[in-house]
Write a protein that holds these residues in place. Structure first.
Motif, PDB file in Angstrom:
ATOM      1  N   GLU B  52     -31.518  26.442  82.007  1.00 20.46           N
ATOM      2  CA  GLU B  52     -30.575  25.784  81.088  1.00 20.46           C
ATOM      3  C   GLU B  52     -29.216  25.556  81.722  1.00 20.46           C
ATOM      4  O   GLU B  52     -28.479  24.683  81.286  1.00 20.46           O
ATOM      5  CB  GLU B  52     -30.430  26.596  79.798  1.00 20.46           C
ATOM      6  CG  GLU B  52     -29.899  27.989  79.970  1.00 20.46           C
ATOM      7  CD  GLU B  52     -29.740  28.718  78.645  1.00 20.46           C
ATOM      8  OE1 GLU B  52     -29.545  28.047  77.621  1.00 20.46           O
ATOM      9  OE2 GLU B  52     -29.825  29.953  78.638  1.00 20.46           O
ATOM     10  N   GLU B  56     -30.002  19.510  87.385  1.00 24.35           N
ATOM     11  CA  GLU B  56     -31.007  18.727  88.097  1.00 24.35           C
ATOM     12  C   GLU B  56     -31.766  19.619  89.081  1.00 24.35           C
ATOM     13  O   GLU B  56     -31.209  20.559  89.631  1.00 24.35           O
ATOM     14  CB  GLU B  56     -30.291  17.612  88.862  1.00 24.35           C
ATOM     15  CG  GLU B  56     -31.175  16.665  89.638  1.00 24.35           C
ATOM     16  CD  GLU B  56     -30.360  15.593  90.339  1.00 24.35           C
ATOM     17  OE1 GLU B  56     -29.668  14.809  89.665  1.00 24.35           O
ATOM     18  OE2 GLU B  56     -30.418  15.551  91.585  1.00 24.35           O
ATOM     19  N   VAL B  64     -36.195  16.493  88.179  1.00 18.55           N
ATOM     20  CA  VAL B  64     -36.109  16.855  86.772  1.00 18.55           C
ATOM     21  C   VAL B  64     -34.648  17.035  86.410  1.00 18.55           C
ATOM     22  O   VAL B  64     -33.890  17.638  87.163  1.00 18.55           O
ATOM     23  CB  VAL B  64     -36.875  18.160  86.477  1.00 18.55           C
ATOM     24  CG1 VAL B  64     -36.633  18.616  85.049  1.00 18.55           C
ATOM     25  CG2 VAL B  64     -38.355  17.975  86.709  1.00 18.55           C
ATOM     26  N   THR B  65     -34.266  16.532  85.237  1.00 18.61           N
ATOM     27  CA  THR B  65     -32.925  16.780  84.721  1.00 18.61           C
ATOM     28  C   THR B  65     -33.032  17.476  83.382  1.00 18.61           C
ATOM     29  O   THR B  65     -34.062  17.406  82.702  1.00 18.61           O
ATOM     30  CB  THR B  65     -32.128  15.472  84.567  1.00 18.61           C
ATOM     31  OG1 THR B  65     -32.799  14.643  83.609  1.00 18.61           O
ATOM     32  CG2 THR B  65     -31.995  14.752  85.892  1.00 18.61           C
ATOM     33  N   PHE B  66     -31.939  18.154  83.003  1.00 20.64           N
ATOM     34  CA  PHE B  66     -31.939  18.949  81.771  1.00 20.64           C
ATOM     35  C   PHE B  66     -30.590  18.739  81.110  1.00 20.64           C
ATOM     36  O   PHE B  66     -29.554  19.085  81.678  1.00 20.64           O
ATOM     37  CB  PHE B  66     -32.142  20.420  82.140  1.00 20.64           C
ATOM     38  CG  PHE B  66     -32.495  21.335  81.007  1.00 20.64           C
ATOM     39  CD1 PHE B  66     -32.706  22.683  81.263  1.00 20.64           C
ATOM     40  CD2 PHE B  66     -32.620  20.887  79.708  1.00 20.64           C
ATOM     41  CE1 PHE B  66     -33.040  23.563  80.240  1.00 20.64           C
ATOM     42  CE2 PHE B  66     -32.952  21.753  78.678  1.00 20.64           C
ATOM     43  CZ  PHE B  66     -33.170  23.109  78.950  1.00 20.64           C
ATOM     44  N   SER B  73     -35.091  16.579  78.534  1.00 28.37           N
ATOM     45  CA  SER B  73     -35.336  16.658  79.965  1.00 28.37           C
ATOM     46  C   SER B  73     -35.991  15.358  80.394  1.00 28.37           C
ATOM     47  O   SER B  73     -36.842  14.808  79.672  1.00 28.37           O
ATOM     48  CB  SER B  73     -36.248  17.835  80.299  1.00 28.37           C
ATOM     49  OG  SER B  73     -36.588  17.836  81.671  1.00 28.37           O
ATOM     50  N   CYS B  90     -44.654  18.755  79.436  1.00 26.99           N
ATOM     51  CA  CYS B  90     -43.436  19.533  79.500  1.00 26.99           C
ATOM     52  C   CYS B  90     -43.624  20.740  78.589  1.00 26.99           C
ATOM     53  O   CYS B  90     -44.383  20.678  77.601  1.00 26.99           O
ATOM     54  CB  CYS B  90     -42.246  18.654  79.173  1.00 26.99           C
ATOM     55  SG  CYS B  90     -41.301  19.028  77.759  1.00 26.99           S
TER      56      CYS B  90
END
Lengths: 116, 109
Positions: B52, B56, B64-66, B73, B90
């Motif tokens: 969290e 990236e 992956v991005t968050f 995501s 996911c």
């Protein structure tokens, strides 16, 4: 390293019959999981074992499903009696641990159950 | 419990292009968000995890991005190849994995 083994790969039964699935996790993995994956959905956790103790079985329909991992190694999942809605792929996974933090889960190929 | 939503429509792209998949979650931000690949007749295979506090993460051609503000995501496959064709799942990790339904990607040669 051998992966997670499951058998049988396929099973077709009539409703109200019983069925059992077997899983052998990766050697040394303390945590074992059983998931149900209905077509078009993601896997849903049914039960998690840590060695031979149950950590989480909150989503296991206990009136018809049971699971055991008596010696802390392989495990069986049983359905008795089966319903049409139990048709799904039953996936077994294992990880080195699973109580806190991230531990990669390794999945077996699954058992495809069809209930007629 | 957490509800995970992924693009319901399959993604069909040309080889060499970038595939972008979306994963939205409804409740609290999970400590980890994970991406898996699943081929027909096989179990999911872990690809990437993002925490969290990470924006990236990259692994070879995967990114992956968050975004905890958007509760989302994004999963990118760059320079896609036909071998990338699979369903991508996911999952959030709130003491147990909760999976989305997955997005099926087909890469045309």
């Amino acid at each position: 390293e051998a992966g997670v083994a499951q058998s049988p790969r396929y099973k077709i039964i009539e409703k109200r019959q019983s069925v059992a699935f077997w899983c052998n996790p990766i050697s040394g993995h303390a945590t074992l999981y059983w998931y149900q994956q209905i077509l078009g959905q993601g896997p849903k956790l049914l039960i998690q074992f840590q060695n031979n103790g149950v950590v989480d079985d909150s989503q296991l329909p206990k009136d018809r499903f049971s699971a055991e991992r008596l010696k802390g190694v392989d495990s069986t999942l049983k359905i008795q009696p089966a319903k049409l809605e139990d048709s799904a792929v039953y996936l077994c996974a294992s990880s080195t641990d699973g109580l806190a933090g991230f531990y990669e889960q390794f999945f077996g190929p699954g058992t495809r159950l069809t209930v007629l | 419990s957490q509800k995970i939503e992924q693009n319901s429509e399959a993604l069909n792209i040309q080889e060499g292009k970038t595939a972008t998949l979306t994963c939205n979650y409804t409740n609290y931000s999970p400590a980890y968000l994970q991406w898996y690949r699943q081929d027909p007749g096989r179990g999911p295979v872990f690809l990437l995890l993002i925490r969290e506090n990470e924006k990236e993460k990259r692994k070879e051609r995967l990114k992956v991005t968050f975004d905890t503000t958007l509760k989302q995501s994004l999963f990118h496959i760059t320079a896609s190849q036909p071998a990338d064709s699979a369903t991508y799942l996911c999952a959030t990790d709130d003491y147990k994995l909760s999976f989305g339904a997955g997005t099926t990607v087909t890469v045309r040669a």
